[in-house]
Structure formats: C-alpha cells, structure tokens
Design an enzyme around this catalytic site. Sequence first.
Site, PDB file in Angstrom:
ATOM      1  N   ARG A 107     -53.819  95.634 -76.924  1.00  0.00           N
ATOM      2  CA  ARG A 107     -54.883  96.272 -77.689  1.00  0.00           C
ATOM      3  C   ARG A 107     -54.501  97.721 -77.988  1.00  0.00           C
ATOM      4  O   ARG A 107     -53.848  98.382 -77.191  1.00  0.00           O
ATOM      5  CB  ARG A 107     -56.210  96.242 -76.913  1.00  0.00           C
ATOM      6  N   TYR A 128     -51.993  90.683 -82.315  1.00  0.00           N
ATOM      7  CA  TYR A 128     -52.221  90.532 -80.870  1.00  0.00           C
ATOM      8  C   TYR A 128     -53.675  90.125 -80.570  1.00  0.00           C
ATOM      9  O   TYR A 128     -54.618  90.645 -81.186  1.00  0.00           O
ATOM     10  CB  TYR A 128     -51.892  91.835 -80.124  1.00  0.00           C
ATOM     11  N   LYS A 187     -63.104  90.432 -77.929  1.00  0.00           N
ATOM     12  CA  LYS A 187     -63.543  91.789 -77.601  1.00  0.00           C
ATOM     13  C   LYS A 187     -64.385  92.391 -78.734  1.00  0.00           C
ATOM     14  O   LYS A 187     -65.363  93.095 -78.485  1.00  0.00           O
ATOM     15  CB  LYS A 187     -62.337  92.672 -77.312  1.00  0.00           C
ATOM     16  N   HIS A 207     -68.327  92.888 -69.881  1.00  0.00           N
ATOM     17  CA  HIS A 207     -66.931  92.492 -69.645  1.00  0.00           C
ATOM     18  C   HIS A 207     -66.836  91.883 -68.243  1.00  0.00           C
ATOM     19  O   HIS A 207     -66.250  92.488 -67.342  1.00  0.00           O
ATOM     20  CB  HIS A 207     -66.061  93.751 -69.766  1.00  0.00           C
ATOM     21  N   SER A 212     -59.465  95.434 -67.968  1.00  0.00           N
ATOM     22  CA  SER A 212     -58.422  94.499 -68.381  1.00  0.00           C
ATOM     23  C   SER A 212     -57.253  94.549 -67.407  1.00  0.00           C
ATOM     24  O   SER A 212     -56.812  95.633 -67.005  1.00  0.00           O
ATOM     25  CB  SER A 212     -57.933  94.842 -69.785  1.00  0.00           C
ATOM     26  N   CYS A 260     -57.210  93.614 -64.283  1.00  0.00           N
ATOM     27  CA  CYS A 260     -57.590  94.043 -62.932  1.00  0.00           C
ATOM     28  C   CYS A 260     -58.198  92.910 -62.114  1.00  0.00           C
ATOM     29  O   CYS A 260     -58.884  93.162 -61.119  1.00  0.00           O
ATOM     30  CB  CYS A 260     -58.535  95.224 -62.997  1.00  0.00           C
ATOM     31  N   ASP A 319     -63.984  86.434 -68.582  1.00  0.00           N
ATOM     32  CA  ASP A 319     -63.819  87.705 -69.293  1.00  0.00           C
ATOM     33  C   ASP A 319     -65.125  88.312 -69.809  1.00  0.00           C
ATOM     34  O   ASP A 319     -65.278  89.516 -69.778  1.00  0.00           O
ATOM     35  CB  ASP A 319     -62.851  87.517 -70.462  1.00  0.00           C
ATOM     36  N   ARG A 324     -49.355  86.684 -72.197  1.00  0.00           N
ATOM     37  CA  ARG A 324     -50.618  85.959 -72.039  1.00  0.00           C
ATOM     38  C   ARG A 324     -50.468  84.456 -72.181  1.00  0.00           C
ATOM     39  O   ARG A 324     -49.622  83.981 -72.943  1.00  0.00           O
ATOM     40  CB  ARG A 324     -51.597  86.433 -73.128  1.00  0.00           C
TER      41      ARG A 324
HETATM   42  P1  GDP Z   1     -57.986  90.251 -65.952  1.00  0.00           P
HETATM   43  O1  GDP Z   1     -57.265  90.759 -67.141  1.00  0.00           O
HETATM   44  O2  GDP Z   1     -59.061  91.202 -65.476  1.00  0.00           O
HETATM   45  O3  GDP Z   1     -58.494  88.865 -66.127  1.00  0.00           O
HETATM   46  O4  GDP Z   1     -56.950  90.246 -64.728  1.00  0.00           O
HETATM   47  P2  GDP Z   1     -56.092  89.033 -64.096  1.00  0.00           P
HETATM   48  O5  GDP Z   1     -56.918  88.173 -63.197  1.00  0.00           O
HETATM   49  O6  GDP Z   1     -55.358  88.342 -65.173  1.00  0.00           O
HETATM   50  O7  GDP Z   1     -55.093  89.861 -63.191  1.00  0.00           O
HETATM   51  C1  GDP Z   1     -54.282  90.884 -63.701  1.00  0.00           C
HETATM   52  C2  GDP Z   1     -53.141  91.152 -62.769  1.00  0.00           C
HETATM   53  O8  GDP Z   1     -53.656  91.555 -61.488  1.00  0.00           O
HETATM   54  C3  GDP Z   1     -52.292  89.922 -62.515  1.00  0.00           C
HETATM   55  O9  GDP Z   1     -50.953  90.315 -62.449  1.00  0.00           O
HETATM   56  C4  GDP Z   1     -52.769  89.433 -61.169  1.00  0.00           C
HETATM   57  O10 GDP Z   1     -51.767  88.735 -60.475  1.00  0.00           O
HETATM   58  C5  GDP Z   1     -53.163  90.719 -60.458  1.00  0.00           C
HETATM   59  N1  GDP Z   1     -54.256  90.475 -59.474  1.00  0.00           N
HETATM   60  C6  GDP Z   1     -55.387  89.770 -59.675  1.00  0.00           C
HETATM   61  N2  GDP Z   1     -56.138  89.706 -58.546  1.00  0.00           N
HETATM   62  C7  GDP Z   1     -55.465  90.405 -57.604  1.00  0.00           C
HETATM   63  C8  GDP Z   1     -55.712  90.710 -56.213  1.00  0.00           C
HETATM   64  O11 GDP Z   1     -56.716  90.318 -55.624  1.00  0.00           O
HETATM   65  N3  GDP Z   1     -54.774  91.477 -55.581  1.00  0.00           N
HETATM   66  C9  GDP Z   1     -53.653  91.929 -56.222  1.00  0.00           C
HETATM   67  N4  GDP Z   1     -52.790  92.661 -55.514  1.00  0.00           N
HETATM   68  N5  GDP Z   1     -53.370  91.641 -57.516  1.00  0.00           N
HETATM   69  C10 GDP Z   1     -54.264  90.899 -58.193  1.00  0.00           C
HETATM   70  P1  PGA Z   2     -58.273  91.182 -70.616  1.00  0.00           P
HETATM   71  O1  PGA Z   2     -58.341  91.483 -72.167  1.00  0.00           O
HETATM   72  O2  PGA Z   2     -57.051  91.916 -70.118  1.00  0.00           O
HETATM   73  O3  PGA Z   2     -59.545  91.788 -70.098  1.00  0.00           O
HETATM   74  O4  PGA Z   2     -58.143  89.731 -70.347  1.00  0.00           O
HETATM   75  C1  PGA Z   2     -57.770  90.763 -73.186  1.00  0.00           C
HETATM   76  C2  PGA Z   2     -57.202  91.703 -74.227  1.00  0.00           C
HETATM   77  O5  PGA Z   2     -56.794  92.799 -73.842  1.00  0.00           O
HETATM   78  O6  PGA Z   2     -57.181  91.332 -75.383  1.00  0.00           O
HETATM   79 MN    MN Z   3     -58.369  87.880 -67.931  1.00  0.00          MN
END
Ligand code: GDP
Ligand code: PGA
Ligand code: MN
Length: 604
Positions: free
Chosen positions: A79, A218, A227, A247, A269, A271, A294, A387
């Site tokens: 983004r 993207y 979003k 979110h 994002s 996290c 999400d 992704r």
């Molecule tokens: P989203 O974008 O908020 O959905 O985040 P994701 O679930 O896709 O996670 C983003 C990154 O953070 C990935 O590389 C995960 O492996 C990492 N991650 C997610 N949960 C945890 C956790 O509980 N501990 C750690 N250390 N890393 C995490």
């Molecule tokens: P996400 O966002 O990292 O919260 O999954 C998707 C995006 O950045 O388009």
């Molecule tokens: Mn996600």
Amino acid sequence: MTQLATPGLENAPTTHARLLAWVREMAELTQPDQVVWVDGTDEEWERLTQQLVEAGTFTRLEKKPNSFWCASDPSDVARVEDRTFICSVDEADAGPTNNWMAPDEMKSIMTELYRGSMRGRTMYVIPFCMGPVEAENPMFGVELTDSEYVVVSMRVMARIGSRILEAMGTDRPFVPAMHSLGAPLEEGQEDVPWPCSQTKYIVHFPEERAIWSYGSGYGGNALLGKKCYSLRIASAMARDEGWLAEHMLILKLTSPQQKTYYIAAAFPSACGKTNLAMLEPTIPGWKVETLGDDIAWMRFGEDGRLYALNPEYGLFGVAPGTGWDTNPNAMRTIDKGNSVFTNVALTDDGDIWWEGMTEEPPAHLTSWKKQDWTPDSDEPSSHPNSRFCTPITQCPILAPEYEDPKGVPISAILFGGRRKTTIPLVTEARDWNHGVFLGATLSSETTAAATGAVGVVRRDPFAMLPFIGYNAGDYFRHWVETGKAHDATKLPRIFYVNWFRRDEDGGFLWPGFGENSRVLKWVVERLEGTAAAEETPVGHVPAADSLDVSGLDMTQDRVRKALAVDKDEWRAEVPQITEWFEKFGDKLPSTMWDELEILKSRLA
Ligand code: GDP
Ligand code: PGA
Ligand code: MN
C-alpha cells in the site's frame, strides 16, 4: 475521427440507470478496446487465469490445484500511504492523519490521468457485495478495472458477478470504485507481465462514497472492496449511521465447558490478525474458529449487544512466517488451491515457498524477482509483504456463523501492536473510555505492508491510521459516543495485547502463535470473573499465576518480563501521547485528556 461504439457497452446485462451512465462515462474517458461485464463463473475464471498465464503474469502451479504464482513489478508491492487521499469537501474532515486535496482539484488531475488510460486494454465491470447479499441492506459496489489480476483476485476476496448485479436491480445504491493501472497499450506495443504506473493515486471521496484508484495493481491499492470501501468509505458511513467499520479479525472461542465467546481484535497490517484468527490453541480443551481475518463491521442488535460481521469473502494474508508450525490452518486453507500467490518464491517442481514456511529452504528457487535463488543468496526469496489470496470458505475452521448477515455478538475487543518494549503481553482496560484511550494511543512498529521505512514506532490508533476515512479526532469521539449510547454492561470489554516484546538479546519474549490461546483464556476468565488481575497504572494485568503457563517451556522470569509494567518506560511514553493528542486540537474528546491525566497521576 468518429468514435466507433465500444464493444460490450451496448447490450449491458443490467438496466440499472446510474450504473450504466457511470460505466459509459468512464469508458468514454479511459477508451478501452472493449467492456466486459464480469459474471463470476468458473468459465470466466478459467479464461482469465489462462490469459494471465499467456501474458506471463501467472505461472500455473503443478502442486496446488487451480493456483498461480505471480510476481509484481518490484516497485508495486505494498500500500502507498503517501499517495492515499481522503478528499472530503472540507479539509478539516480529513483531519491531521490523512492526505487531503480538494475534490474538484483531485478530480481534474485524475481525469487527465484516466483519459485514454485503458487504451489497448479491456475494461471489466465487477459488481460486488461486501458481506452477504442476503443482508437487509446489502452493501454493493462496482469496480471498473483494466487489470485481469484484479478481476481474478476480486473473485476470491468478495462476492461478485451476475448474482450481485441481479440483486442490485435497477436502482439499488452502490459505491463506484474506479481503478486503472495507468498503462495504456499503443498500437503494436507489447505488454509487460505487471503493468502499472510510476504515478499512483488512491483516492476516496467520503461524501460521494466513491473511490478512484490509479497506477497500482497491488492488493490494498487495487482490490477496492477491501481497505478502500470496507474501511475508509465504510468508516465514514458508520460515523453517519451509528455503527463501526474496523480493522479487526473476528474469532469464535469455545472453552472446555463448551461456552462460546466471540472476540474481535485490531492489529496494524502485518501484526498478527490472520494468525490469531486461525489460531490452533496449545491449551487442552479450547477451540478457535475463524470468522474474519482483517475487517469487522459492527452494529448494535436489539438486545443491546455489538454484533460483528466480516464483509470479505477471502483471505489476503502475509505469506512469510506462515508455516505448519505457526499457522497450520492457513496452510490447510491454501493447500486446497484456488489461490493466487504474489511475490513469493517458486519451487522447481511448481509449488510455492517463502521464508518461515519450512525450517529448511529448498536448495533452489525462483525468487519473487524472478532470479535464481539458493540458501546462500543475500536477499530473501520472497518479498516481506508477499501475499496469499485464498477463498475463506476453504478454511477448515471457518465458523458456520460466517454467513449470518446478523453477525456475532462480541464479548471482547483486543487492540494490539508490534512493540519491542513497554507494552505488556496483555492489559485489560478499566472501562470503555479507558479502552478507547488504549485504542487512540495504540502504537506499533511500521511493517512492509506499506511502502516506507520498516520498524519505526508510530501511533496507529485502533490499527486504523491508514484507514480512517475522516478526521481521527471525530473517530475517537464516535467511539466515546458509542460507549455512552449503549448499556455499559453489554459493551465488549477492551484489552490491549503485545506479542512482540523482546528480551535483551532481541528475541521475542513470548512464543506467540498457538500459545496466544493462553491470553485468550485469561481474557475469557476475566469476562467470567474468575481470573485475578493486578491493578497497574496502565490497566489490569494478569496477577501472578493467573495466566495459564502450564506446559509452556518458558521461565517464570521471562513470563514476568512479558507482563511487566515498567513505570520509566511508560513515563517516556507520556510526552509522545501528549504530542499525539495535540494534533487533534478541539476535535479530541476531552475524555482522552482526562484519561491521560489519570495515567500521569498513576505513574507519579
Ligand atoms: P496481519 O497482516 O495483521 O493479518 O498479520 P499476519 O497474521 O499475517 O502476521 C504478520 C506477520 O507476523 C507474519 O510474519 C506472522 O508470522 C507474524 N506473527 C503473527 N502472529 C505472531 C505472534 O504471535 N508472534 C510472532 N513473533 N509473530 C507473529
Ligand atoms: P493487512 O493489509 O496487512 O492488514 O492484511 C492488506 C493490505 O495491506 O493490503
Ligand atoms: Mn492479514
């Protein structure tokens, strides 16, 4: 020269007058070779994915059914927050956290960019609905795009096609969502695998409820139901209509006593939303099912409870770090196929790989930059924001309530971010307003999900900094008012979590992933009034022994460090919060200053 009629513009499969007029206007402006009305059928998917294979955009995977590897242009991977605008009529309505330009000025700039921008390409008309089309007021949108990649991805991420167009009838309201790659093809010009433009604009007109996007292919910039509509435009609708567009992931937790709880959680994002939504608990007897990973739309029911619905139809998950030991349910979901993988690595036998999928990388890969890659290579094989795009209905732990237009009643809301220091593993807010304060002051290190520096701590209120479609001060007020307007005993309880605190050596203090179920258990026991908490200046944290760490390979000392509230660290936070709040001037609800005073006095 007289303009010949554009094929597909006549004999449209709808009589929706406003839609027809808009499609005609945009086709005349962008001058595509033809207009195609997307029907959402399997045949159409076959045709478009095959076309993308022939164009060199997609590589069909041998090892996963009906799935494709795709590498974007290296400049178009995330983004673009600095190119994202909220074009409200009044600048004050965009607030201090959004880019703003007057709507007329933005429209004249973008009209010139759109002029002829689809030459040599097809304009696709994608009717879509965010949330179930069976809802009382289905949330329609129509995206116009000149990207086959967008059409194919939208089919995964949203309910699209003829059945949606039919439900729109002749006059149902919809959000017009205009998208062009900004890469017209001149006569005889050869296409590239990932067309895009160096000039990018991701623009929202909140009063008109319209989206204009230009220059990027993207996900977050181009799949406009996500979003752009479900957060930025929907947050403005929610403010006006008294609901919340957030979110947040949505999960269903079942205790060993078979009691169910629905929990929503907002993390920035990259996290941990997708991971928490699909968590496999490590503690016996607990079960997690997924509703969303999400976005949550939340409305109050007649019973005074807050009901959450996931408007999306697919998962657009961060690939790196997703593996059988961290997120097995995501692995099972993608293994069923029907997925698009963007900017991950390709294996020699026609599968995908990324950092963190398995402990040992394959001996040879094709990197996301389409270069030979070996474990000795200097760069990762996959882009950190690569992704997977996969139907959510393939998730083996999808809760059946997912399809219910009413949504599910939320018992707890978690806020969280990525902080190396300061923020304890889990804190419970004292009450709603304190919870709003925790949301309003949420901070996190920036990630690769947006272009720009990674790892810089910034305020990311409610994990919505890049997604609030209006003045963030008004948004905080909307949250405060929401609490006031409803029965406090029925409001979700608010918690703040941080899976990312580090030790002296830079390692994560808390093992995270499936072990986060221990935190969910404590949350539920707080709701039930059975877990003890210690009052600290920042809220309630688990009392000694109240967090279940049985069977966890972690010293008591590390657990204590993960939960610690260090007054000095928090005192350093206060001036940053003050500076943050000052940005909002009169727009900041006075309760936020009151909460800051309480924090200061407790730290004194
Ligand atoms: P989203 O974008 O908020 O959905 O985040 P994701 O679930 O896709 O996670 C983003 C990154 O953070 C990935 O590389 C995960 O492996 C990492 N991650 C997610 N949960 C945890 C956790 O509980 N501990 C750690 N250390 N890393 C995490
Ligand atoms: P996400 O966002 O990292 O919260 O999954 C998707 C995006 O950045 O388009
Ligand atoms: Mn996600």
